[in-house]
Design an enzyme around this catalytic site. Structure first.
Site, PDB file in Angstrom:
ATOM      1  N   TYR A 103       0.830  -1.216   0.000  1.00  0.00           N
ATOM      2  CA  TYR A 103       0.000   0.000   0.000  1.00  0.00           C
ATOM      3  C   TYR A 103       0.867   1.270   0.000  1.00  0.00           C
ATOM      4  CZ  TYR A 103      -3.585  -3.315   1.690  1.00  0.00           C
ATOM      5  OH  TYR A 103      -4.428  -4.392   1.866  1.00  0.00           O
ATOM      6  N   HIS A 108       0.941 -11.703   2.417  1.00  0.00           N
ATOM      7  CA  HIS A 108      -0.170 -11.019   1.746  1.00  0.00           C
ATOM      8  C   HIS A 108      -0.961 -11.958   0.835  1.00  0.00           C
ATOM      9  CE1 HIS A 108      -1.366  -6.660   0.559  1.00  0.00           C
ATOM     10  NE2 HIS A 108      -2.397  -7.456   0.407  1.00  0.00           N
TER      11      HIS A 108
HETATM   12  N1  LIG Z   1      -5.295  -8.747   1.925  1.00  0.00           N
HETATM   13  C1  LIG Z   1      -5.720  -8.301   0.758  1.00  0.00           C
HETATM   14  O1  LIG Z   1      -5.378  -8.827  -0.294  1.00  0.00           O
HETATM   15  C2  LIG Z   1      -6.646  -7.121   0.734  1.00  0.00           C
HETATM   16  C3  LIG Z   1      -7.291  -6.777  -0.466  1.00  0.00           C
HETATM   17  C4  LIG Z   1      -8.175  -5.698  -0.455  1.00  0.00           C
HETATM   18  C5  LIG Z   1      -8.398  -5.008   0.732  1.00  0.00           C
HETATM   19  N2  LIG Z   1      -7.729  -5.339   1.865  1.00  0.00           N
HETATM   20  C6  LIG Z   1      -7.909  -4.593   3.139  1.00  0.00           C
HETATM   21  O2  LIG Z   1      -9.300  -4.443   3.397  1.00  0.00           O
HETATM   22  C7  LIG Z   1      -9.611  -3.053   3.471  1.00  0.00           C
HETATM   23  C8  LIG Z   1     -11.012  -2.802   2.959  1.00  0.00           C
HETATM   24  O3  LIG Z   1     -11.169  -3.254   1.635  1.00  0.00           O
HETATM   25  P1  LIG Z   1     -11.394  -2.269   0.401  1.00  0.00           P
HETATM   26  O4  LIG Z   1     -10.733  -0.987   0.720  1.00  0.00           O
HETATM   27  O5  LIG Z   1     -10.991  -2.964  -0.827  1.00  0.00           O
HETATM   28  O6  LIG Z   1     -12.978  -2.121   0.306  1.00  0.00           O
HETATM   29  P2  LIG Z   1     -14.203  -1.746   1.296  1.00  0.00           P
HETATM   30  O7  LIG Z   1     -13.758  -1.338   2.626  1.00  0.00           O
HETATM   31  O8  LIG Z   1     -15.196  -2.844   1.163  1.00  0.00           O
HETATM   32  O9  LIG Z   1     -14.830  -0.515   0.524  1.00  0.00           O
HETATM   33  C9  LIG Z   1     -14.156   0.691   0.383  1.00  0.00           C
HETATM   34  C10 LIG Z   1     -14.978   1.565  -0.576  1.00  0.00           C
HETATM   35  O10 LIG Z   1     -16.230   1.874   0.043  1.00  0.00           O
HETATM   36  C11 LIG Z   1     -16.390   3.307   0.108  1.00  0.00           C
HETATM   37  N3  LIG Z   1     -17.078   3.572   1.377  1.00  0.00           N
HETATM   38  C12 LIG Z   1     -16.569   3.497   2.620  1.00  0.00           C
HETATM   39  N4  LIG Z   1     -17.516   3.778   3.541  1.00  0.00           N
HETATM   40  C13 LIG Z   1     -18.642   4.028   2.845  1.00  0.00           C
HETATM   41  C14 LIG Z   1     -19.959   4.398   3.239  1.00  0.00           C
HETATM   42  N5  LIG Z   1     -20.282   4.524   4.533  1.00  0.00           N
HETATM   43  N6  LIG Z   1     -20.877   4.603   2.269  1.00  0.00           N
HETATM   44  C15 LIG Z   1     -20.540   4.459   0.963  1.00  0.00           C
HETATM   45  N7  LIG Z   1     -19.314   4.114   0.526  1.00  0.00           N
HETATM   46  C16 LIG Z   1     -18.373   3.900   1.464  1.00  0.00           C
HETATM   47  C17 LIG Z   1     -14.982   3.858   0.061  1.00  0.00           C
HETATM   48  O11 LIG Z   1     -14.980   5.149  -0.491  1.00  0.00           O
HETATM   49  P3  LIG Z   1     -14.358   6.400   0.318  1.00  0.00           P
HETATM   50  O12 LIG Z   1     -12.962   6.037   0.714  1.00  0.00           O
HETATM   51  O13 LIG Z   1     -14.420   7.506  -0.695  1.00  0.00           O
HETATM   52  O14 LIG Z   1     -15.271   6.640   1.489  1.00  0.00           O
HETATM   53  C18 LIG Z   1     -14.304   2.871  -0.892  1.00  0.00           C
HETATM   54  O15 LIG Z   1     -14.608   3.196  -2.232  1.00  0.00           O
HETATM   55  C19 LIG Z   1      -8.510  -2.407   2.644  1.00  0.00           C
HETATM   56  O16 LIG Z   1      -8.413  -1.008   2.864  1.00  0.00           O
HETATM   57  C20 LIG Z   1      -7.325  -3.200   3.075  1.00  0.00           C
HETATM   58  O17 LIG Z   1      -6.887  -2.759   4.351  1.00  0.00           O
HETATM   59  C21 LIG Z   1      -6.874  -6.403   1.887  1.00  0.00           C
END
Ligand SMILES: NC(=O)c1ccc[n+]([C@@H]2O[C@H](COP(=O)([O-])OP(=O)(O)OC[C@H]3O[C@@H](n4cnc5c(N)ncnc54)[C@H](OP(=O)(O)O)[C@@H]3O)[C@@H](O)[C@H]2O)c1
Length: 302
Positions: free
Chosen positions: A70, A136
């Site tokens: 990241y 990861h």
């Molecule tokens: N281990 C892995 O391979 C892996 C892969 C992917 C993710 N991750 C981890 O999991 C975390 C979460 O996953 P993710 O970031 O992919 O997706 P997520 O948390 O499911 O969704 C994030 C998205 O939702 C939006 N959002 C957040 N709160 C909201 C709300 N209350 N209403 C409407 N939209 C909202 C965000 O936009 P805004 O930011 O504009 O609010 C962003 O576009 C990551 O940040 C990371 O730490 C790990």
């Protein structure tokens, strides 16, 4: 006074307790505990991550999920340190040990490279140690996976890391690791899990083997906020679609990692203690599974 947070029982980890707060913790097989909601900082610039981490900690979050890939370990760690030192923000007097920081190895290769990459992450975040360090993904093949896991074990033994875990591991990767008779089993497996991708074969295997599931993309990357079933249930519980999905994850005993760069959304996503999803409604949400993959999908790799 520092707050250690309420620790749920293993039974509650499966069924979900009635009440959650951002200080709620789950016990891990390693004997330590983990906050049950983390701020995810994927797809944030360093500046965005620094700001989001401070907003999250000030609103009560106690955990941050970052990764080498990241490129924001430094800013996330700096924001944690600055929060802890700032009495106007850190009104509860939290200390380093009350905040839980996760990072992840960018790629599996050999023991020496993995070991030095872990040391680099510890140095980069500036937090003295990393609470949870994950492989990861399972990419790289068996030899690289097992060598990289050995490096995580040694980082735990040397005190650089508190807890070791894996991410994107399918059942076959977990079985391979268990069969290798490691000194330490992974305490968590971080995988994509939300109502539109429930991955029950992996979550069942983890829950049977004492491996806590961290649910990434718990909001399905905001791709299904307008789904009719989500809108209907959000109206019923007077919550936002995001709060409904975080609550679904918690009630399954998972650790959701919602990401947002918005202060209002960060705060709202962590306020999930004012409603409880009934069993039939949990089943309705479970039934939304369509194997929606929002990012990569390494769980079947060789
Ligand atoms: N281990 C892995 O391979 C892996 C892969 C992917 C993710 N991750 C981890 O999991 C975390 C979460 O996953 P993710 O970031 O992919 O997706 P997520 O948390 O499911 O969704 C994030 C998205 O939702 C939006 N959002 C957040 N709160 C909201 C709300 N209350 N209403 C409407 N939209 C909202 C965000 O936009 P805004 O930011 O504009 O609010 C962003 O576009 C990551 O940040 C990371 O730490 C790990």
């Amino acid at each position: 006074m520092a707050s250690s947070g309420a620790i749920n029982s293993i039974e509650h980890a499966v069924m979900g307790p009635t009440k959650y707060s951002l200080a709620t913790r789950l016990p891990l097989s390693s004997g330590l505990s983990i906050p049950q909601i983390h701020l995810g900082v994927y797809l944030m610039s360093g500046r965005e991550a620094g700001q989001a981490v401070k907003w999250a900690l000030a609103s009560g979050y106690q955990a941050v999920d970052s990764a080498q890939m990241y490129r924001n370990e430094a800013e996330s760690g700096k924001a944690i340190r600055e929060f802890l030192e700032d009495k106007s923000l850190n009104t509860q007097g939290l200390r380093r040990e009350d905040i839980f920081f996760t990072s992840k190895l960018a790629s599996n290769s050999d023991y020496t490279r993995a070991r030095s990459a872990i040391k680099k992450s510890v140095e980069t975040c500036g937090l003295g140690y990393i609470d949870l360090f994950l492989l990861h993904s399972p990419y790289g093949g068996k030899t690289a996976r097992l060598a990289s896991w050995k490096a995580v074990e040694d980082a735990v033994k040397d005190g650089e890391v508190r807890i070791g875990g894996v991410s994107n591991f399918g059942v076959k990767h977990l079985e391979e690791l268990i069969a290798s008779k490691p000194d330490m089993l992974p305490a968590v497996n971080q995988i994509e899990v939300h109502p539109f991708n429930t991955r029950t074969s992996i979550t069942d295997f983890c829950q049977k083997n004492g491996i806590v599931v961290e649910a990434y993309a718990p909001l399905a990357r905001a791709m299904r906020m307008q789904h009719p079933a989500i809108v209907k249930l959000s109206n019923k519980y007077q919550c936002t679609p995001a709060q409904l999905m975080v609550r679904w994850s918690l009630q399954h005993g998972f650790i959701p990692l919602p990401k947002s760069v918005s202060k209002e959304r960060i705060e709202a996503n962590g306020k999930i203690d004012f409603f409880e999803i009934t069993k039939p409604d949990m089943e309705t949400m479970d039934g939304l599974d369509e194997y929606l993959v929002t990012d990569w999908d390494p769980v079947d790799t060789d």
